[in-house]
Design an enzyme around this catalytic site. Sequence first.
Site, short mmCIF file in Angstrom:
data_model
loop_
_atom_site.label_atom_id
_atom_site.label_comp_id
_atom_site.label_asym_id
_atom_site.label_seq_id
_atom_site.Cartn_x
_atom_site.Cartn_y
_atom_site.Cartn_z
N SER A 89 3.31 -1.68 40.77
CA SER A 89 3.80 -0.43 40.18
C SER A 89 2.81 -0.01 39.11
O SER A 89 1.85 -0.69 38.80
CB SER A 89 5.19 -0.65 39.57
OG SER A 89 5.08 -1.49 38.44
N ARG A 90 3.06 1.09 38.50
CA ARG A 90 2.21 1.58 37.41
C ARG A 90 2.50 0.85 36.11
O ARG A 90 1.82 1.03 35.12
CB ARG A 90 2.46 3.10 37.28
CG ARG A 90 1.78 3.80 36.15
CD ARG A 90 0.28 3.92 36.39
NE ARG A 90 -0.38 4.72 35.40
CZ ARG A 90 -0.62 4.35 34.14
NH1 ARG A 90 -0.22 3.20 33.70
NH2 ARG A 90 -1.25 5.15 33.32
N LEU A 91 3.50 -0.03 36.08
CA LEU A 91 3.90 -0.71 34.85
C LEU A 91 3.08 -1.99 34.65
O LEU A 91 3.59 -3.11 34.71
CB LEU A 91 5.40 -1.01 34.88
CG LEU A 91 6.29 0.23 34.96
CD1 LEU A 91 7.76 -0.18 35.00
CD2 LEU A 91 6.02 1.17 33.80
#
Length: 118
Positions: A89-91
Amino acid sequence: MERVAEAESQAYFNSRPRGSRIGAWASNQSRPIGSRAALEAQYEDVCARFGGEKEEDNEGQVQPVPKPEHWGGFRLVPERVEFWKGRQSRLHDRLAYALLQEEGKAGGRKWALERLQP
């Protein structure tokens, strides 16, 4: 960044394998060279100059390889370091360490950790 003291450079140079010490003389580091053969020829020339790759000659005498004048080192002295670990994910994980003055201690410093947003 700070230059390493001459005594420390000398001690480190002396601790290196003989082939590495010869290589310090043979290579004009980061300069272009026409071929691998040219580099190997430079190495062979320096080997002949300092009595070969073996520490001892035929009579058991140690042939020293002195540290070149231009040879030395630099020490990186970081004040901030950031680590990034990607995730699908972008996290992503981002952690930053900063070297801070410790209050009440002369010359006392410590690393502080801070989590950053991706």
